[in-house]
Structure formats: structure tokens, C-alpha cells
Design a protein around this motif. Structure first.
Motif, PDB file in Angstrom:
ATOM      1  N   THR A 257       0.780  -4.822 -13.019  1.00  0.00           N
ATOM      2  CA  THR A 257       1.159  -6.038 -12.303  1.00  0.00           C
ATOM      3  C   THR A 257       0.050  -6.465 -11.351  1.00  0.00           C
ATOM      4  O   THR A 257      -0.292  -7.651 -11.263  1.00  0.00           O
ATOM      5  N   VAL A 258      -0.519  -5.510 -10.632  1.00  0.00           N
ATOM      6  CA  VAL A 258      -1.636  -5.832  -9.734  1.00  0.00           C
ATOM      7  C   VAL A 258      -2.806  -6.397 -10.535  1.00  0.00           C
ATOM      8  O   VAL A 258      -3.414  -7.403 -10.144  1.00  0.00           O
ATOM      9  N   ARG A 259      -3.114  -5.777 -11.661  1.00  0.00           N
ATOM     10  CA  ARG A 259      -4.225  -6.268 -12.494  1.00  0.00           C
ATOM     11  C   ARG A 259      -3.963  -7.699 -12.954  1.00  0.00           C
ATOM     12  O   ARG A 259      -4.873  -8.546 -12.943  1.00  0.00           O
ATOM     13  N   ARG A 260      -2.711  -7.995 -13.335  1.00  0.00           N
ATOM     14  CA  ARG A 260      -2.363  -9.353 -13.786  1.00  0.00           C
ATOM     15  C   ARG A 260      -2.575 -10.387 -12.695  1.00  0.00           C
ATOM     16  O   ARG A 260      -2.972 -11.528 -12.972  1.00  0.00           O
ATOM     17  N   LEU A 261      -2.355  -9.998 -11.450  1.00  0.00           N
ATOM     18  CA  LEU A 261      -2.413 -10.944 -10.341  1.00  0.00           C
ATOM     19  C   LEU A 261      -3.798 -11.057  -9.709  1.00  0.00           C
ATOM     20  O   LEU A 261      -4.026 -11.949  -8.888  1.00  0.00           O
ATOM     21  N   LEU A 262      -4.725 -10.172 -10.067  1.00  0.00           N
ATOM     22  CA  LEU A 262      -6.036 -10.097  -9.414  1.00  0.00           C
ATOM     23  C   LEU A 262      -7.117 -10.669 -10.327  1.00  0.00           C
ATOM     24  O   LEU A 262      -7.124 -10.433 -11.532  1.00  0.00           O
ATOM     25  N   ARG A 263      -8.035 -11.393  -9.742  1.00  0.00           N
ATOM     26  CA  ARG A 263      -9.145 -11.936 -10.525  1.00  0.00           C
ATOM     27  C   ARG A 263     -10.104 -10.838 -10.946  1.00  0.00           C
ATOM     28  O   ARG A 263     -10.138  -9.748 -10.366  1.00  0.00           O
ATOM     29  N   GLU A 264     -10.893 -11.115 -11.968  1.00  0.00           N
ATOM     30  CA  GLU A 264     -11.920 -10.178 -12.411  1.00  0.00           C
ATOM     31  C   GLU A 264     -12.877  -9.859 -11.263  1.00  0.00           C
ATOM     32  O   GLU A 264     -13.352 -10.761 -10.563  1.00  0.00           O
ATOM     33  N   ARG A 265     -13.126  -8.581 -11.044  1.00  0.00           N
ATOM     34  CA  ARG A 265     -13.952  -8.033  -9.967  1.00  0.00           C
ATOM     35  C   ARG A 265     -13.337  -8.227  -8.571  1.00  0.00           C
ATOM     36  O   ARG A 265     -13.982  -7.942  -7.569  1.00  0.00           O
ATOM     37  N   GLY A 266     -12.100  -8.688  -8.522  1.00  0.00           N
ATOM     38  CA  GLY A 266     -11.398  -8.740  -7.242  1.00  0.00           C
ATOM     39  C   GLY A 266     -11.086  -7.334  -6.756  1.00  0.00           C
ATOM     40  O   GLY A 266     -11.040  -6.370  -7.536  1.00  0.00           O
ATOM     41  N   LEU A 267     -10.876  -7.180  -5.458  1.00  0.00           N
ATOM     42  CA  LEU A 267     -10.665  -5.860  -4.854  1.00  0.00           C
ATOM     43  C   LEU A 267      -9.187  -5.598  -4.577  1.00  0.00           C
ATOM     44  O   LEU A 267      -8.446  -6.497  -4.166  1.00  0.00           O
ATOM     45  N   PHE A 268      -8.796  -4.347  -4.797  1.00  0.00           N
ATOM     46  CA  PHE A 268      -7.426  -3.897  -4.570  1.00  0.00           C
ATOM     47  C   PHE A 268      -7.475  -2.643  -3.712  1.00  0.00           C
ATOM     48  O   PHE A 268      -8.223  -1.713  -3.996  1.00  0.00           O
ATOM     49  N   MET A 269      -6.669  -2.624  -2.638  1.00  0.00           N
ATOM     50  CA  MET A 269      -6.601  -1.459  -1.759  1.00  0.00           C
ATOM     51  C   MET A 269      -5.171  -0.942  -1.740  1.00  0.00           C
ATOM     52  O   MET A 269      -4.254  -1.643  -1.304  1.00  0.00           O
ATOM     53  N   ASN A 270      -4.976   0.277  -2.245  1.00  0.00           N
ATOM     54  CA  ASN A 270      -3.654   0.910  -2.263  1.00  0.00           C
ATOM     55  C   ASN A 270      -3.601   1.991  -1.199  1.00  0.00           C
ATOM     56  O   ASN A 270      -4.394   2.930  -1.207  1.00  0.00           O
ATOM     57  N   HIS A 271      -2.669   1.847  -0.279  1.00  0.00           N
ATOM     58  CA  HIS A 271      -2.505   2.766   0.850  1.00  0.00           C
ATOM     59  C   HIS A 271      -1.114   3.376   0.703  1.00  0.00           C
ATOM     60  O   HIS A 271      -0.115   2.662   0.796  1.00  0.00           O
ATOM     61  N   GLY A 272      -1.034   4.696   0.422  1.00  0.00           N
ATOM     62  CA  GLY A 272       0.281   5.273   0.220  1.00  0.00           C
ATOM     63  C   GLY A 272       0.320   6.778   0.372  1.00  0.00           C
ATOM     64  O   GLY A 272      -0.699   7.464   0.285  1.00  0.00           O
ATOM     65  N   ILE A 273       1.522   7.287   0.568  1.00  0.00           N
ATOM     66  CA  ILE A 273       1.757   8.722   0.708  1.00  0.00           C
ATOM     67  C   ILE A 273       1.570   9.403  -0.641  1.00  0.00           C
ATOM     68  O   ILE A 273       1.974   8.879  -1.677  1.00  0.00           O
TER      69      ILE A 273
END
Length: 401
Positions: A257-273
Motif C-alpha cells: 500500500t505504501v509503495r502504491r501511494l509513493l512516487r518512484e524514488r520517494g522516501l518512506f520512514m517506518n517508525h515502529g516497535i
């Protein structure tokens, strides 16, 4: 006669634990110090509490407190350390590995779980969170940082990692009370969207956006992350303290889902336990059944290697992994101290039982992160479907400037 014998056996057992820093007070007023300098008092309010004390586990002791069979006074940290010592001596597992079938995490189940945890009352959370209502691990640049400063540090730390810039489209999945989207819009000029399943968080964030005059740069939506649609892909996406609710079996769906919503070479930061168990099985924080039953229904935490693997399977290239475990232990101690100071107000804002659950939960989690029973990681990645260079500098100096 049987009751008297039972009391004697329990006290003899407790007294043999190497001088626990506790004082036990029975329902009839009799007091029994278990060390020369007790730091906490355990009040046994009903005889049935002897069952929990005679064969103690972290779950049985916690439930005896939550149900009002026991009371705790004094140093709560000392009481929790003593509970751990008792459970270890009993020989049962401190960690509860979830061997059941994977949970389905339907939209209805996830929505109910979120309401259970986050919709207690906004005023309840305001008693012990910082003024921005940031309900996730803070970032302490110095030991003397206040909770408010450390949470502001964290918001900046995330925005810097994402290299967030003016007019970039930014999505916060599981936005809580909106602190990150407000900060991203005000300080970095981003066009920020937050999504949440909590009606109370949604209403709070809507009001904050209006009060800050940021309607042209901020919006919040009440929806499931799986249902979110955007006319154009986002430049940057963050998820902070949310993926614990996703379910281990659903991680591929989450990252897809994150990949579908993010542009190519866009950045994603996942912060979790994350789990400290390298076998990839979710591990409770010393009392996993208690957490699941009373605090985080449907919660599951994967090991770091599972997170990175599932991100990579969705064509994310991982650039940076940062462990924040000591920061979360410190954050939780701030929250727990705030809660202790306002315990009577917390009861009024929720209920006696709810306040007991949260009092134990916050102090217990601080101990769990101190002991490395569980951890927390920030993972920075880019969407890399097509081969080529990233948009990141060659070094990571920009993160820590």
C-alpha cells in the motif's frame, strides 16, 4: 485456619526472594516488611489475591492489581522489578510467544482495536503526554531534554530523514493527534495529509488544523490505510507507531500500500516497535497476554529482519536503520511519571480499572524497553522499482546536522 495457613505460606515464599523491597499489608491491617528498606507497599485487599501471590506470573499479578485485589503504593518501578523476580523464581515464561494462527486483521477488527486503545478520551491522554499530544517514542539529544523538547526533536528528526521540502506532498499513516503533519506543514512547508481510524484523534486534529490556520496545507482523514487513494503519488510518507496494529501476516499488504501511494524514488520512514526475538515470532513485553487483553488488542510486533525483508519484497531499498530503544525507555518513564502525578485525574477522565491498566502498562513498558525485552527502530527506505541512482546524498551527515 486454612486461610491463616495460606497467608503464612505466601509470606514465607515471598520472604525467601532475596529481600524484595516490598511491604505487604493484608486486608486486616497486618504488615509484613520483606526487606529492611521497603520501597513499595503491596496492599492485599481480598483473600483471593493470595492465589496470584502464591504462584505468581506477570499476568496473574497484573490482573490482581487491575481487578482491585491488590493495591500498589510507593515506588512503582521497584514493585515491577519485584514482580519480575517473583515470576522468574516461579519458573514460568516471562515472554509469551504467540503460537496461535495469524490474526485476520479485518477492517472491522482493526477499527474496533483502535477505538479500544485510542478513544479512551482525549483529556485522558492530555494528562500525561506533551502539549503536542505526541504518542510515540521521543528523541533525546541530551539527558536533560524535557519530554516536550524531545518530542519536538523527534518531529524534526523524521522530517530531516525524509528530506522534507516546501510544497512536497507528505502522508502520515496513523497520524495520531496530528503533531507530525502540523509540524511538517508549519516548519517545512509541506502539503501534509494524515489518516487515522480514531474518531477522537480525527476530531482533535481537525480542530488543531483550524486553530493553526493550516487548512490550505493540512488535512486529516478518518479511514483505513488500505482504503486511502490519492490523485497523485506522495513525495514522502511516514508511519510512526502504527504498524504494530497491522499484523505480521499483513506486512506485505501494508508495504504494498505504501509503495502504491509513493512516487518512484520517494522516501518512506517506518517508525515502529520490534520484537527482540530473532525467530521472527511476536514476543510480549514480559506479559504479552496482559498487553493483548487490556491494552493493544490485535497488536503484533515483528523482528527487524522480518520488517526489512518484507519492505525489500515490495521494491523498497533500505538506506538507514536506527535503534531508538533507550529513547523509548526514557519516553515511557516521562509518561509514567506524569501519570503517577495525575493518577486521580486519570481515574476521573476514564475509570478506576482503565487507570489501573494504564498505570501498570506505562511503567511496565518502561521496564521492558530498559531490559531489551522489546525494541523500536526507524527504517528509512526509498521506492526503487526501476534501477538507478537514489535522490539521497552519498553520506548520512544530513540526518544528524
Amino acid at each position: 485456619m486454612f486461610l491463616a495457613a495460606g497467608v503464612g505460606q505466601v509470606l514465607e515464599r515471598l520472604g525467601g526472594q532475596g529481600g524484595l523491597p516490598l511491604r505487604v499489608v493484608l486486608w486486616d491491617g497486618r504488615e509484613f516488611p520483606l526487606s529492611d528498606e521497603p520501597l513499595a507497599t503491596v496492599r492485599v485487599k481480598r483473600p483471593q489475591a493470595l492465589t496470584a501471590l502464591s504462584h505468581p506470573t506477570l499476568l496473574s499479578l497484573a490482573e490482581a492489581y487491575v481487578n482491585g485485589d491488590l493495591d500498589l503504593e510507593g515506588d512503582l518501578d521497584a514493585a515491577i522489578r519485584a514482580a519480575e523476580s517473583l515470576a522468574r523464581d516461579e519458573g514460568g515464561p516471562l515472554f509469551v510467544r504467540d503460537g496461535a494462527a495469524p490474526r485476520s486483521h479485518t477492517r472491522e477488527e482493526d477499527s474496533a482495536a483502535i477505538r479500544h486503545h485510542y478513544d479512551v478520551a482525549n483529556g485522558f491522554y492530555a494528562l500525561w503526554l506533551d502539549p503536542r499530544m505526541v504518542y510515540s517514542c521521543a528523541y533525546f539529544r541530551t539527558e536533560s531534554d524535557s519530554l516536550e523538547q524531545a518530542q519536538l526533536n523527534k518531529l524534526d528528526h523524521i522530517c530531516r530523514k525524509l528530506r522534507l521540502d516546501a510544497d512536497e506532498q507528505f502522508l502520515d499513516i496513523g497520524c495520531g493527534w496530528g503533531a507530525l503533519i502540523l509540524h511538517a506543514a508549519k516548519k517545512y512547508g509541506a502539503r501534509a495529509t494524515g489518516i487515522t481510524l480514531s474518531e477522537q484523534q480525527f476530531e482533535w486534529t481537525q480542530r488543531r488544523i483550524r486553530e493553526e490556520g493550516l487548512q490550505h496545507r493540512c488535512r486529516v482523514l478518518l479511514e483505513d490505510y488500505r482504503d486511502h487513494q490519492s490523485p497523485a503519488p506522495y513525495d514522502k510518507i511516514a508511519s510512526v507507531g502504527m504498524f504494530e496494529h497491522v499484523g505480521i501476516a499483513n506486512l506485505p499488504t501494508y508495504f504494498a500500500t505504501v509503495r502504491r501511494l509513493l512516487r518512484e524514488r520517494g522516501l518512506f520512514m517506518n517508525h515502529g516497535i520490534t520484537s527482540s526475538s530473532s525467530d521472527g515470532v511476536a514476543v510480549g513485553m514480559g506479559a504479552g497476554e496482559f498487553i493483548d487483553r487490556y491494552v493493544f488488542p490485535q497488536g503484533e510486533i515483528p523482528h527487524l529482519h522480518r520488517v526489512v525483508r518484507d519492505m525489500s519484497d515490495q521494491d523498497f531499498e533500505v538506506h538507514d536503520v536506527e535503534c531508538l530503544r533507550p529513547h523509548y525507555a526514557k519516553t515511557l518513564r516521562h509518561w509514567s511519571a506524569n501519570f503517577e502525578r495525575r493518577l486521580s485525574q486519570a481515574v476521573m477522565a476514564s475509570s478506576e480499572k482503565t487507570a489501573r491498566v494504564w498505570r501498570l502498562y506505562l511503567a511496565g513498558c518502561a521496564h521492558a524497553f530498559d531490559q531489551r525485552w522489546t525494541s523500536i527502530h526507524q527504517i528509512l527506505a526509498s521506492r526503487q522499482v526501476n534501477p538507478g541512482r537514489t535522490e539521497l546524498p552519498l553520506t548520512r551527515e544530513w540526518i544528524y546536522r
